[in-house]
Design an enzyme around this catalytic site. Structure first.
Site, short mmCIF file in Angstrom:
data_model
loop_
_atom_site.label_atom_id
_atom_site.label_comp_id
_atom_site.label_asym_id
_atom_site.label_seq_id
_atom_site.Cartn_x
_atom_site.Cartn_y
_atom_site.Cartn_z
N HIS A 1 33.57 37.15 33.96
CA HIS A 1 33.54 38.43 33.26
C HIS A 1 34.88 39.14 33.40
CE1 HIS A 1 32.99 41.29 36.78
NE2 HIS A 1 32.72 40.13 37.36
N TYR B 1 40.88 53.21 33.31
CA TYR B 1 41.13 53.68 34.67
C TYR B 1 41.49 52.53 35.60
CZ TYR B 1 37.06 52.06 37.40
OH TYR B 1 36.17 51.30 38.11
N ARG B 2 41.31 51.31 35.12
CA ARG B 2 41.46 50.13 35.97
C ARG B 2 41.42 48.93 35.02
NH1 ARG B 2 36.76 49.05 40.47
NH2 ARG B 2 37.85 47.71 41.93
N ASP C 1 28.50 48.18 43.50
CA ASP C 1 27.39 47.33 43.05
C ASP C 1 27.20 46.11 43.95
OD1 ASP C 1 26.59 48.61 40.43
OD2 ASP C 1 28.73 48.33 40.09
N TYR D 1 38.67 41.79 37.54
CA TYR D 1 39.99 42.42 37.42
C TYR D 1 41.11 41.50 37.90
CZ TYR D 1 37.40 46.74 36.59
OH TYR D 1 36.57 47.70 36.07
#
Length: 601
Positions: free
Chosen positions: A447, A528-529, A208, A147
């Site tokens: 990623h 959502y993000r 995670d 992110y």
């Protein structure tokens, strides 16, 4: 020993550093690090760099302002970012930029990093930023990988690294099952503290990967995998430095001498906590969190399902079980392609052709694994005394077996490094470091996530799966979908894994993500993000009533941050000084993050 010119060192550990790995995970972390560097081909730039000065301030003026800040905080607590940008890896990540960048390395980069040691020193930095009109960007630990990591949205911002010196666990209350932490407390650190104190009657909920900040993850509305998996719902009480320098405490913390700050989140009057999640309205310096009672027993389970077409019926089976809490935790329904990648092996071990790896290759690899061939794998956990678990598990088993070809996996047949055991630990509140192994799928593995939310309905799952598959096929990207099922909604988390050293692969990943965001919004599904680069686009999809919510957000921003210094652009919220100057990142604008200056107003 070194890989591609980048020296390796032993993995930092707790309690030696706030950002370290717990000793019980040290060997696993070393293997994870080796896997990262084994696939790294990106050359290391060893040249000294020029400082990225933020727009709106002259270089000489800016450097003098930094010298002033050094005098206020101490020179050792202010670092100018003129050194080579070293990407590192999860446990030794940078705090100056995004180690998994989707843009050029120099696009989203800090000019300097400051390390306050207290709420009062955070106030000092904020006052300095207002005086000189310098953009500041707070991070807790900077491990929000996928992110944007530690990168500031505005190039040349001064990063406030809260974690290095503000990393204390201020309280653990064994009677109320609560804690109070500073930004530098990771899930690893809190877990170790609970064990050290012998508080086995309390569980921590962990995402995670356990190396991130509890505050950072919670404020960004991250999730974990026990019944306490909605971290924002489990927080209670914030201490916040506002962009103008004032300090507030929310909820019961506003009452002097209160004794229920972590026990009751609301206090009296408007509930203000929400404006400090996924926003740029304040810097959280303390946060309370509720902890889960030890359920007195637990049992992990795993089912596999053979066909992609099973998805719709499977989700419709899951929904009533999840809503009624027979399925108790935020569990995962993961596609076989990501399960294969989670072994940590590069894609080239399975396939060397162009385009997505063929289904036949993925299924052959799955058939050669201890779990066996499948398309979907469901990882869950049942909690409580044995007789309670047995009843719930019998209901789950009967429901799942309505799908032909369903298999229940016997954990006794699985080796200790099988992914199942990572899910088992996480669902029992034990932080792990297994998850990012699938990033090794590509060289220089990085990623970026597509994260839409939908109802728990088969028709919605099918529509989102088809959407993601269409655009991954279009851009030749391997498709890694996983559904995380909450009580009334589910998140589809699609991880796009790409080679950050390859500009074409970066562009394909970004274009694929932009296409998915737009089409999902047209179908009524919102993120959502999201990553820093996508924040303007995603914010723009929430456009009901002529963008009323963004107009409201901008009013709050202008009232709370009149000089526009705090994290401009985060979550698409730009201060007045930046608006109308092309700072928003859109598909049409391309891959340039900066705009045309700032207003002097």
């Amino acid at each position: 020993m070194s890989f591609n010119g980048e020296a390796t060192s032993d993995v930092p550990t707790l309690p030696g550093t706030h950002s370290g790995i717990p000793p019980y995970l040290l060997d696993k972390a070393r293997r994870a690090k080796d896997g990262v560097f084994d696939t790294r081909t990106k050359p290391v730039n060893e040249r000294r760099r020029s400082v990225a000065v933020p727009q709106g301030i002259e270089r000489d003026v800016f450097l003098k302002a930094l010298a002033e800040l050094k005098e206020q905080l101490g020179g050792q607590h202010v670092e100018i970012n003129d050194k080579p940008l070293v990407d590192g890896w999860y446990m030794e990540h940078p705090n100056t930029h995004d180690m998994m960048t989707i843009l050029d390395d120099e696009e989203l980069v800090a000019s300097a990093v400051v390390y306050p040691g207290s709420t009062e020193e955070v106030q000092t930095v904020v006052a300095w930023a207002n005086k000189h009109r310098v953009p500041i960007f707070p991070i807790s630990m900077g491990r929000n990988l996928g992110y944007g990591g530690a990168a500031p949205r505005v190039r040349g911002s001064v990063t406030i690294d809260l974690g290095k010196r503000m990393n204390k666990i201020l309280d653990i209350n064994p009677d109320d099952f609560t804690c109070l932490v500073e930004p530098g407390v990771s899930f690893y650190a809190l877990y170790e503290a609970l064990k050290e104190k012998g508080y086995d009657h309390m569980w921590l909920d962990t995402p995670d990967l356990g190396g991130g900040s509890i505050i950072g993850n919670t404020v960004d509305r991250g999730v974990g995998y026990t019944p306490y998996g909605d971290h924002w719902a489990c927080h209670a009480g914030l201490e916040v430095v506002l962009p103008t320098g004032e300090v507030i405490r929310t909820g019961m913390g506003a009452l002097p001498g209160n004794n229920t700050w972590q026990a009751f989140p609301y206090g009296f009057g408007p509930y203000s906590d929400g404006i400090f999640s996924q926003s740029n309205y304040g810097i959280v310096t303390k946060m309370g969190m509720t902890l889960m009672p030890n359920p007195g027993g637990y049992e992990s389970f795993m089912y596999t399902f053979p066909n992609e077409e099973d998805l719709s019926l499977l989700i419709d089976i899951i929904r009533p079980l999840r809503i009624s809490n027979i399925l108790e935790n935020v569990a995962q329904l993961r596609h076989v392609a990501q399960s294969v990648a989670a072994r940590g092996l590069p894609r080239s071990k399975f396939y060397s052709g162009d385009g997505p790896v063929p289904d036949s290759v993925i299924h052959a690899a799955a058939a050669d694994s201890p779990v066996g061939d499948h398309t979907w794998a469901y990882y869950g956990m049942s909690y409580g005394p044995e007789q309670f678990r047995a009843y719930k598990l019998s209901l789950i088993d009967a429901a799942f077996r309505k799908i032909p070809g369903t298999k229940k996996i016997d954990p006794a047949t699985l080796p200790e490094d099988e992914y199942f055991w990572s899910r088992d630990r996480i669902a029992a509140g034990v932080p792990d470091i297994h998850e990012l192994r699938w990033v090794n799928w590509t060289p220089n593995g990085s990623h970026i996530a597509f994260s839409p939310v939908s109802p728990i309905r088969g028709v919605d799952a099918t529509a989102l799966f088809a959407l993601g598959k269409k655009y991954h096929d279009k851009y030749g990207i391997d498709f890694f979908p996983a559904f995380c099922v909450g009580l009334r909604e589910m998140h589809l988390i699609v991880e796009i894994v790409f080679d950050r050293a390859d500009p074409q692969r970066r562009r394909e990943a970004l274009d694929c993500l932009r296409d998915m965001v737009d089409e999902a919004a047209r179908l009524g599904y919102g993120e959502y993000r999201t990553h820093l680069v996508l924040m303007d686009q995603v914010a723009g999809t929430y456009s009901w009533n002529d963008g009323a919510i963004m107009k409201f957000n901008e009013k709050l921003k202008d009232a709370l941050d009149p000089n526009g210094i705090l994290a401009p652009g985060r979550c698409g919220i730009w201060p007045r000084r930046y608006r109308g100057r092309g700072w928003e990142m859109t598909r049409e604008k391309g891959i340039v993050a900066e705009g045309d200056g700032v207003s002097d107003e």
